[in-house]
Design a protein around this motif. Structure first.
Motif, PDB file in Angstrom:
ATOM      1  N   GLU A   3      47.475  38.907  50.921  1.00 35.92           N
ATOM      2  CA  GLU A   3      46.691  40.066  52.016  1.00 35.92           C
ATOM      3  C   GLU A   3      46.119  39.881  51.239  1.00 35.92           C
ATOM      4  OE1 GLU A   3      49.025  43.403  53.490  1.00 35.92           O
ATOM      5  OE2 GLU A   3      48.557  41.701  55.534  1.00 35.92           O
ATOM      6  N   ALA A   4      46.735  40.054  49.964  1.00 33.43           N
ATOM      7  CA  ALA A   4      45.804  40.461  48.510  1.00 33.43           C
ATOM      8  C   ALA A   4      44.799  39.163  48.495  1.00 33.43           C
ATOM      9  CB  ALA A   4      46.763  40.388  47.324  1.00 33.43           C
ATOM     10  N   SER A   5      45.539  38.119  47.789  1.00 33.13           N
ATOM     11  CA  SER A   5      44.270  37.303  48.002  1.00 33.13           C
ATOM     12  C   SER A   5      43.025  37.196  48.571  1.00 33.13           C
ATOM     13  CB  SER A   5      45.138  36.220  48.219  1.00 33.13           C
ATOM     14  OG  SER A   5      45.030  35.516  49.350  1.00 33.13           O
ATOM     15  N   GLY A   6      43.034  37.462  49.917  1.00 34.38           N
ATOM     16  CA  GLY A   6      42.397  37.687  50.897  1.00 34.38           C
ATOM     17  C   GLY A   6      41.332  38.921  50.466  1.00 34.38           C
ATOM     18  N   THR A   7      41.244  39.782  49.674  1.00 35.02           N
ATOM     19  CA  THR A   7      40.309  41.083  48.969  1.00 35.02           C
ATOM     20  C   THR A   7      39.529  40.387  47.978  1.00 35.02           C
ATOM     21  OG1 THR A   7      41.781  42.326  48.720  1.00 35.02           O
ATOM     22  CG2 THR A   7      41.322  42.203  51.156  1.00 35.02           C
ATOM     23  N   ARG A   8      40.485  39.380  47.113  1.00 34.98           N
ATOM     24  CA  ARG A   8      39.930  39.118  45.569  1.00 34.98           C
ATOM     25  C   ARG A   8      38.544  38.531  45.460  1.00 34.98           C
ATOM     26  NH1 ARG A   8      39.528  33.297  44.502  1.00 34.98           N
ATOM     27  NH2 ARG A   8      40.203  32.404  46.424  1.00 34.98           N
ATOM     28  N   PRO A   9      38.247  38.932  43.900  1.00 34.53           N
ATOM     29  CA  PRO A   9      36.968  38.798  43.789  1.00 34.53           C
ATOM     30  C   PRO A   9      36.566  36.978  44.357  1.00 34.53           C
ATOM     31  CG  PRO A   9      38.088  39.884  42.274  1.00 34.53           C
ATOM     32  CD  PRO A   9      38.611  39.530  43.044  1.00 34.53           C
ATOM     33  N   ARG A  10      35.335  36.241  44.485  1.00 37.53           N
ATOM     34  CA  ARG A  10      34.968  35.324  44.853  1.00 37.53           C
ATOM     35  C   ARG A  10      34.877  34.457  43.688  1.00 37.53           C
ATOM     36  NH1 ARG A  10      37.871  36.259  49.051  1.00 37.53           N
ATOM     37  NH2 ARG A  10      36.753  36.310  50.486  1.00 37.53           N
ATOM     38  N   ASP A  11      33.799  35.404  42.574  1.00 39.49           N
ATOM     39  CA  ASP A  11      33.786  34.098  41.019  1.00 39.49           C
ATOM     40  C   ASP A  11      33.673  35.514  40.108  1.00 39.49           C
ATOM     41  OD1 ASP A  11      31.956  35.556  42.411  1.00 39.49           O
ATOM     42  OD2 ASP A  11      29.968  34.361  42.312  1.00 39.49           O
ATOM     43  N   ARG A  12      33.310  35.335  39.317  1.00 39.75           N
ATOM     44  CA  ARG A  12      33.372  36.265  38.263  1.00 39.75           C
ATOM     45  C   ARG A  12      32.255  37.469  38.372  1.00 39.75           C
ATOM     46  NH1 ARG A  12      33.226  32.575  32.153  1.00 39.75           N
ATOM     47  NH2 ARG A  12      35.669  32.202  32.288  1.00 39.75           N
ATOM     48  N   ASP A  13      30.987  37.260  39.043  1.00 31.64           N
ATOM     49  CA  ASP A  13      30.034  38.068  38.810  1.00 31.64           C
ATOM     50  C   ASP A  13      30.164  38.642  40.146  1.00 31.64           C
ATOM     51  OD1 ASP A  13      27.745  36.259  37.550  1.00 31.64           O
ATOM     52  OD2 ASP A  13      27.127  35.487  39.026  1.00 31.64           O
ATOM     53  N   GLU A  14      31.166  38.701  40.987  1.00 35.38           N
ATOM     54  CA  GLU A  14      32.034  39.692  41.899  1.00 35.38           C
ATOM     55  C   GLU A  14      33.115  40.346  40.797  1.00 35.38           C
ATOM     56  OE1 GLU A  14      33.854  39.953  46.288  1.00 35.38           O
ATOM     57  OE2 GLU A  14      32.878  38.337  45.775  1.00 35.38           O
ATOM     58  N   LEU A  15      34.081  39.843  40.022  1.00 32.37           N
ATOM     59  CA  LEU A  15      34.288  40.645  39.774  1.00 32.37           C
ATOM     60  C   LEU A  15      33.892  41.269  38.821  1.00 32.37           C
ATOM     61  CD1 LEU A  15      37.236  40.868  38.758  1.00 32.37           C
ATOM     62  CD2 LEU A  15      36.957  39.084  37.140  1.00 32.37           C
ATOM     63  N   THR A  16      32.192  41.434  37.938  1.00 35.49           N
ATOM     64  CA  THR A  16      32.212  42.369  37.235  1.00 35.49           C
ATOM     65  C   THR A  16      31.497  43.395  37.299  1.00 35.49           C
ATOM     66  OG1 THR A  16      30.481  40.617  36.459  1.00 35.49           O
ATOM     67  CG2 THR A  16      31.613  40.359  35.066  1.00 35.49           C
ATOM     68  N   ASP A  17      30.912  42.708  39.289  1.00 36.34           N
ATOM     69  CA  ASP A  17      29.721  44.161  39.395  1.00 36.34           C
ATOM     70  C   ASP A  17      31.189  45.172  40.004  1.00 36.34           C
ATOM     71  OD1 ASP A  17      28.193  43.055  39.743  1.00 36.34           O
ATOM     72  OD2 ASP A  17      27.234  41.330  41.762  1.00 36.34           O
ATOM     73  N   ARG A  18      32.496  44.332  40.552  1.00 41.61           N
ATOM     74  CA  ARG A  18      33.204  45.211  40.839  1.00 41.61           C
ATOM     75  C   ARG A  18      34.219  46.437  40.195  1.00 41.61           C
ATOM     76  NH1 ARG A  18      37.797  41.550  44.642  1.00 41.61           N
ATOM     77  NH2 ARG A  18      37.003  43.440  46.391  1.00 41.61           N
ATOM     78  N   LEU A  19      34.557  45.949  39.033  1.00 46.51           N
ATOM     79  CA  LEU A  19      34.485  46.646  37.503  1.00 46.51           C
ATOM     80  C   LEU A  19      33.632  47.811  37.075  1.00 46.51           C
ATOM     81  CD1 LEU A  19      36.270  43.985  36.012  1.00 46.51           C
ATOM     82  CD2 LEU A  19      37.602  45.250  36.736  1.00 46.51           C
ATOM     83  N   ARG A  20      32.209  46.885  37.040  1.00 48.03           N
ATOM     84  CA  ARG A  20      31.389  48.552  37.032  1.00 48.03           C
ATOM     85  C   ARG A  20      31.176  49.171  38.088  1.00 48.03           C
ATOM     86  NH1 ARG A  20      27.441  43.434  35.371  1.00 48.03           N
ATOM     87  NH2 ARG A  20      27.807  42.984  33.648  1.00 48.03           N
ATOM     88  N   ASP A  21      31.500  48.897  39.374  1.00 43.74           N
ATOM     89  CA  ASP A  21      31.246  49.780  40.690  1.00 43.74           C
ATOM     90  C   ASP A  21      33.002  50.609  40.474  1.00 43.74           C
ATOM     91  OD1 ASP A  21      28.702  49.125  40.874  1.00 43.74           O
ATOM     92  OD2 ASP A  21      28.922  47.747  42.679  1.00 43.74           O
ATOM     93  N   GLY A  22      33.618  50.225  40.095  1.00 43.80           N
ATOM     94  CA  GLY A  22      34.705  50.561  39.886  1.00 43.80           C
ATOM     95  C   GLY A  22      35.378  50.487  41.204  1.00 43.80           C
ATOM     96  N   ARG A  23      34.905  49.872  42.137  1.00 42.59           N
ATOM     97  CA  ARG A  23      35.937  49.242  43.172  1.00 42.59           C
ATOM     98  C   ARG A  23      37.311  48.265  43.081  1.00 42.59           C
ATOM     99  NH1 ARG A  23      32.010  46.074  46.959  1.00 42.59           N
ATOM    100  NH2 ARG A  23      31.423  45.360  44.771  1.00 42.59           N
ATOM    101  N   PHE A  24      37.578  48.289  42.493  1.00 36.59           N
ATOM    102  CA  PHE A  24      38.454  47.390  41.571  1.00 36.59           C
ATOM    103  C   PHE A  24      40.308  47.972  41.711  1.00 36.59           C
ATOM    104  CE2 PHE A  24      39.295  42.973  41.213  1.00 36.59           C
ATOM    105  CZ  PHE A  24      41.191  43.141  40.026  1.00 36.59           C
TER     106      PHE A  24
END
Length: 84
Positions: A63-84
């Protein structure tokens, strides 16, 4: 020797004693078998609990792998938005 044994078994008290010993032996064997069956059932129950725990962990990982970020850009966007 056989004559003495047959004469001994012909007596009433010797027959009762041998029947009593046979019954006690049968009860003891039954109790030992019951104990062994209980131990086996306990091992099976423990194995089932372990399998359920492992399946639950694996399900949560999937379940956790289904909601993981797809690439680095999505990861950085999530970290900046505080949604991680």
């Amino acid at each position: 020797m056989t004559g003495a044994l047959s004469a001994l078994m012909a007596s009433r008290w010797a027959r009762r004693l041998s029947i009593g010993i046979a019954l006690i032996g049968a009860v003891l064997l039954f109790l030992l078998n019951l104990r062994r069956a209980g131990e086996t059932a306990g091992r099976h129950a423990e194995r089932l609990n372990q399998m359920e725990r492992q399946n639950d962990i694996q399900r949560r990982m999937l379940e956790a792998s289904g909601t993981r970020p797809r690439d680095r850009d999505e990861l950085t966007d999530r970290l900046r938005d505080g949604r991680f």
